[in-house]
Design a protein around this motif. Structure first.
Motif, PDB file in Angstrom:
ATOM      1  N   ASN A 298      42.737  -9.777  32.814  1.00  0.00           N
ATOM      2  CA  ASN A 298      41.559  -9.121  33.338  1.00  0.00           C
ATOM      3  C   ASN A 298      41.148 -10.567  34.845  1.00  0.00           C
ATOM      4  OD1 ASN A 298      40.309  -7.775  31.510  1.00  0.00           O
ATOM      5  ND2 ASN A 298      40.699  -9.486  29.755  1.00  0.00           N
ATOM      6  N   VAL A 299      42.395 -11.600  34.937  1.00  0.00           N
ATOM      7  CA  VAL A 299      42.544 -12.452  36.187  1.00  0.00           C
ATOM      8  C   VAL A 299      43.624 -12.855  36.433  1.00  0.00           C
ATOM      9  CG1 VAL A 299      42.455 -14.408  34.189  1.00  0.00           C
ATOM     10  CG2 VAL A 299      41.869 -14.947  36.395  1.00  0.00           C
ATOM     11  N   GLU A 300      43.842 -12.651  37.499  1.00  0.00           N
ATOM     12  CA  GLU A 300      45.120 -12.982  38.081  1.00  0.00           C
ATOM     13  C   GLU A 300      45.349 -14.449  38.998  1.00  0.00           C
ATOM     14  OE1 GLU A 300      46.468  -9.885  40.971  1.00  0.00           O
ATOM     15  OE2 GLU A 300      46.975  -8.410  39.663  1.00  0.00           O
TER      16      GLU A 300
ATOM     17  N   VAL B  66      46.776 -15.034  28.278  1.00  0.00           N
ATOM     18  CA  VAL B  66      45.807 -14.766  29.569  1.00  0.00           C
ATOM     19  C   VAL B  66      46.754 -14.227  30.802  1.00  0.00           C
ATOM     20  CG1 VAL B  66      44.282 -15.643  31.349  1.00  0.00           C
ATOM     21  CG2 VAL B  66      44.386 -16.914  29.398  1.00  0.00           C
ATOM     22  N   ARG B  67      47.805 -14.182  31.372  1.00  0.00           N
ATOM     23  CA  ARG B  67      48.199 -13.476  31.950  1.00  0.00           C
ATOM     24  C   ARG B  67      48.359 -11.706  31.439  1.00  0.00           C
ATOM     25  NH1 ARG B  67      51.159 -14.211  36.206  1.00  0.00           N
ATOM     26  NH2 ARG B  67      52.220 -16.886  34.823  1.00  0.00           N
ATOM     27  N   LEU B  68      48.803 -11.911  30.605  1.00  0.00           N
ATOM     28  CA  LEU B  68      49.247 -10.714  29.908  1.00  0.00           C
ATOM     29  C   LEU B  68      47.559  -9.599  29.329  1.00  0.00           C
ATOM     30  CD1 LEU B  68      52.168 -10.618  26.886  1.00  0.00           C
ATOM     31  CD2 LEU B  68      52.319  -9.913  29.375  1.00  0.00           C
TER      32      LEU B  68
ATOM     33  N   MET C  78      44.843 -15.725  45.802  1.00  0.00           N
ATOM     34  CA  MET C  78      45.461 -15.295  44.384  1.00  0.00           C
ATOM     35  C   MET C  78      45.046 -17.022  44.012  1.00  0.00           C
ATOM     36  SD  MET C  78      48.654 -14.872  42.123  1.00  0.00           S
ATOM     37  CE  MET C  78      48.277 -12.489  42.215  1.00  0.00           C
ATOM     38  N   ARG C  79      43.698 -17.150  42.897  1.00  0.00           N
ATOM     39  CA  ARG C  79      43.912 -18.339  41.752  1.00  0.00           C
ATOM     40  C   ARG C  79      45.446 -19.061  41.917  1.00  0.00           C
ATOM     41  NH1 ARG C  79      39.767 -14.366  39.718  1.00  0.00           N
ATOM     42  NH2 ARG C  79      38.127 -15.033  39.889  1.00  0.00           N
TER      43      ARG C  79
END
Length: 254
Positions: A132-134, A127-129, A1-2
């Motif tokens: 589109n990216v974890e 961004v988390r909500l 994960m990033r």
């Protein structure tokens, strides 16, 4: 994960960088450098200088990005800020998706400390909500302008057994000097809100460009130095094109 690092880089002096912050910089594959335009190029240049000085990771690279200008506040200050944060969240999302591998690590370099009057953590939560990216988040604290102000004036922020309050210029103008704190630190004041206060016997400890070679500090009775601070502040702002200042107010006495 990033992995996303949010690193506090201090109030302006590269010597404010902690061992943890330097380690964080060198963990990152990508360092994101915000650009707020020509008038605030000094802020981006300091981040570049910090990277030049402390980053030894040969795989590290830098990505600079433009920060949108916040609209002038309307009748709803919160609505204006909300729209601005949403625009920045879209930029953050694009940076993380486009510039970072699935198992990569990136870092946002945050002026001062991420916890105090900075919106990076709230924007990353947006961004988390968006889903589109974890990513995993790691926050590294930094020295704040509040601490730098106290150090430059060689003072403690609180009196013995007393409290201190941190507020904004907007709230100081609207509410006046708080009654529930012996000392009040004011940030984000673009209009010298201290001059709206009736009590001219207050003691003010003011500082701009704290920790940098351009640092300016003035202190004294508000009635004696308020006008001087406003004049010096405006001259410095015109010369550099931007200014960051912070000050502490307290009633005279022990």
């Amino acid at each position: 994960m990033r992995k996303v690092l949010v690193i506090g880089i201090g109030a302006g002096n590269p010597e404010h960088m902690t061992v943890q912050a330097i380690s964080g910089l060198n963990r990152a594959d990508v360092l994101f450098i915000p650009d707020k335009g020509a008038t605030k190029n000094d802020l981006a240049e300091l981040r570049r200088h910090i990277c030049d000085r402390f980053v030894t990771n040969p795989r590290s690279r830098r990505v600079e990005f433009d920060v949108p200008v916040r609209a002038e506040p309307t009748s709803s200050y919160r609505s204006t800020v909300d729209d601005w944060h949403e625009a920045i969240a879209a930029i953050y999302e694009g940076l993380i998706l486009d510039e970072l591998a699935e198992d990569g690590c990136c870092a946002f370099l945050i002026w001062g400390d991420p916890s105090l009057y900075d919106s990076a953590l709230r924007i990353l939560e947006r961004v988390r909500l968006r889903a589109n990216v974890e990513f995993e988040l790691d926050v590294i604290p930094g020295i704040t302008a509040v601490q730098a102000l106290a150090a430059s004036h060689q003072m403690a922020l609180n009196r013995i057994g007393d409290s201190f309050l941190v507020t904004t210029g907007r709230r100081l103008t609207q509410e006046g000097m708080p009654d529930n704190a012996g000392s009040t630190v004011v940030m984000l004041d673009g209009k010298c809100a201290f001059n709206t206060l009736d009590d001219k016997d207050l003691i003010i400890h003011w500082g701009a460009y704290l920790g940098t070679p351009d640092e300016i500090i003035i202190s004294g009775r508000l009635g004696d130095v308020g006008a001087e601070i406003e004049k010096v502040r405006e001259e410095a702002r015109l010369e550099k094109g931007w200014i960051m200042d912070t000050y502490l107010l307290r009633k005279p006495g022990d």
